[in-house]
Design a protein around this motif. Structure first.
Motif, short mmCIF file in Angstrom:
data_model
loop_
_atom_site.label_atom_id
_atom_site.label_comp_id
_atom_site.label_asym_id
_atom_site.label_seq_id
_atom_site.Cartn_x
_atom_site.Cartn_y
_atom_site.Cartn_z
N HIS A 1 0.83 -1.21 0.00
CA HIS A 1 0.00 0.00 0.00
C HIS A 1 0.87 1.26 0.00
O HIS A 1 0.58 2.23 -0.72
N GLU A 2 1.95 1.24 0.78
CA GLU A 2 2.86 2.39 0.83
C GLU A 2 3.53 2.61 -0.52
O GLU A 2 3.69 3.76 -0.97
N VAL A 3 3.95 1.52 -1.18
CA VAL A 3 4.59 1.62 -2.49
C VAL A 3 3.60 2.17 -3.52
O VAL A 3 3.94 3.05 -4.32
N LYS A 4 2.36 1.67 -3.48
CA LYS A 4 1.32 2.15 -4.42
C LYS A 4 1.04 3.64 -4.22
O LYS A 4 0.80 4.37 -5.19
N LYS A 5 1.04 4.09 -2.97
CA LYS A 5 0.80 5.51 -2.69
C LYS A 5 1.85 6.40 -3.35
O LYS A 5 1.60 7.56 -3.68
N LEU A 6 3.06 5.85 -3.53
CA LEU A 6 4.13 6.59 -4.20
C LEU A 6 4.03 6.50 -5.72
O LEU A 6 4.83 7.12 -6.44
N GLY A 7 3.06 5.73 -6.20
CA GLY A 7 2.79 5.70 -7.63
C GLY A 7 3.33 4.51 -8.40
O GLY A 7 3.40 4.56 -9.64
N TYR A 8 3.68 3.42 -7.71
CA TYR A 8 4.27 2.27 -8.39
C TYR A 8 3.37 1.04 -8.24
O TYR A 8 2.84 0.78 -7.16
N ASP A 9 3.21 0.29 -9.32
CA ASP A 9 2.42 -0.95 -9.30
C ASP A 9 3.22 -2.05 -8.60
O ASP A 9 4.44 -2.13 -8.77
N THR A 10 2.53 -2.91 -7.88
CA THR A 10 3.24 -3.88 -7.03
C THR A 10 2.82 -5.32 -7.31
O THR A 10 1.71 -5.59 -7.76
N VAL A 11 3.74 -6.22 -7.00
CA VAL A 11 3.45 -7.65 -6.92
C VAL A 11 3.87 -8.09 -5.51
O VAL A 11 5.02 -7.88 -5.11
N VAL A 12 2.93 -8.70 -4.78
CA VAL A 12 3.18 -9.03 -3.37
C VAL A 12 3.52 -10.52 -3.24
O VAL A 12 2.85 -11.37 -3.83
N ASP A 13 4.56 -10.81 -2.50
CA ASP A 13 4.97 -12.18 -2.22
C ASP A 13 5.35 -12.27 -0.75
O ASP A 13 5.38 -11.25 -0.05
#
Length: 390
Positions: free
Chosen positions: A21-33
């Motif tokens: 969620h923190e990474v997405k708030k900075l504007g980057y798409d994520t893959v969680v593992d």
């Protein structure tokens, strides 16, 4: 280098979704593992994520991933990667490692093979036979999981929990990254009261104040990648300027930390001053049984003593009962407690609405969540509800 860089934000077990969620708030798409959040970014992303991620442990550059069951496969595939794109000829590049459920189970051997492969690649490009390693530090990790090798370079240096404000330490301190994660899971907002009745050296209240004022948690420290010639210095300058301009110092916060130990409260005040939030937190010496508040819709978020040593369990039972009694007298409040005490709910006096498994260091804990009502929305006055007419 204009192409996107694959980056990894590492996370403590149970905090992966919070970090994502923190990474997405900075504007980057994520893959969680498990234990990590992968995302694509650029050099600026390295600067911004190191400065802003509150709950992540580190930010890594992912150099490559492949399957290897022999040392020859490990050597050749490591050598095939583009190390000189990142490492200058004078780079100091120690290799760390870990291996879980893999045929290549000897970590020292894997580290030595990876080091040798990188040196061979560097020889080809730099036309040198010897590398003195007197320059910037690039910590490389070889991580094997079920025969899959992941090779990374650490951009953070010291772990991201080291904000720079905690110069002194009390016994068994809570990591800053975990404290920030506890606040995020609880969905505490800066307009709500926050109380930590076992505040110790102040980590939860201080992290709350940093959130409340929108202060980047990494603003007071340096990072390994700041010394790397590949990342332009102006990107770090711009990211820090952006962070400083984003601060909301005028926000009024109601954050309270209480404890029974004058010494740790003194530490808490010192740490709050180091973090420049000393005016936003009220610390006071009060036992948990005597904590009272007339304020409504507040949050208790706390990390009480666990009783890890023999003979302490009776004290833990007593404190848990007192915490439960204190909470029951706080009308409309929510309560969030991280604890390894297996009988927590019994002694607290009621079952939790939610539980989440987390690790405080190596100690397996539950995060017990008692969720109170939201405050009512302020009613519009009659004047506000009227449509203006000319």
């Amino acid at each position: 280098m204009t192409k996107k860089i694959e980056l990894i934000a590492t996370a403590t077990f149970g905090l992966e979704a919070i970090v994502a969620h923190e990474v997405k708030k900075l504007g980057y798409d994520t893959v969680v593992d498990n234990g990590k959040v992968t995302f694509l970014g650029d050099f600026e992303a390295i600067c911004r994520t190191n400065l802003w991620l509150r709950s992540a442990d580190r930010v890594l550059v992912k150099m490559g991933e492949f399957k290897a069951t022999t040392f020859e496969e490990l050597f050749q595939q490591t050598k095939a990667l583009h190390w000189p794109d990142w490492l200058p000829a004078d780079a100091n590049f120690p290799v760390e490692g870990k291996s879980i459920k893999s045929q290549l189970h000897s970590v020292p051997d894997c580290q030595a093979i990876v080091k040798k492969a990188i040196v061979e690649k560097m020889k080809q490009v730099y036309k040198k036979e010897w590398f003195e390693e007197t320059g910037p530090r690039y910590t490389i990790e070889v991580a094997l999981l079920k025969d899959v090798v992941t090779l990374t370079i650490d951009t953070s240096g010291a772990g991201l929990h080291k904000r720079g404000y905690r110069k002194l330490s009390s016994q068994a301190p809570l990591k800053e990254t975990l404290a920030a994660g506890l606040l995020s899971i609880a969905r505490w907002y800066p307009d709500r009261v926050l109380l930590d009745p076992f505040c110790g050296s102040g980590t939860i209240p201080i992290e709350a104040a940093l959130i409340g004022h929108n202060i980047a948690p990494g603003i007071g420290r340096n990072f390994a990648a700041e010394t790397w010639p590949i990342i332009p210095k102006e990107l770090w300058i711009r990211a820090r300027k952006e962070a400083l301009e984003s601060e909301k110092r005028d926000v009024k916060l109601r954050i309270y930390g209480t404890d029974i130990d004058d010494q740790v409260l003194s530490l808490a005040r010192y740490h709050a001053k180091q973090a420049s939030v000393e005016n936003s937190i009220h610390f006071q010496r009060i036992p948990v049984a005597k904590v009272r508040s007339k304020q409504k819709y507040g949050f208790i978020i706390t990390n009480p003593p666990y009783g890890q040593r023999l003979g302490e369990i009776n004290e833990v039972k007593k404190l848990t009962q007192e915490l439960g009694q204190t909470y029951s007298a706080l009308d409309n409040w929510s309560c969030f407690v991280i604890s390894s005490f297996a009988e927590f709910e019994r002694y607290f006096g009621k079952p939790a609405d939610k539980k989440r498994k987390l690790y405080n260091g190596r100690v397996e804990c539950n995060y017990y969540q008692y969720i109170g009502p939201r405050p009512p929305r302020p009613k519009k006055s009659e004047e506000d509800s009227l449509t203006p007419t000319e």
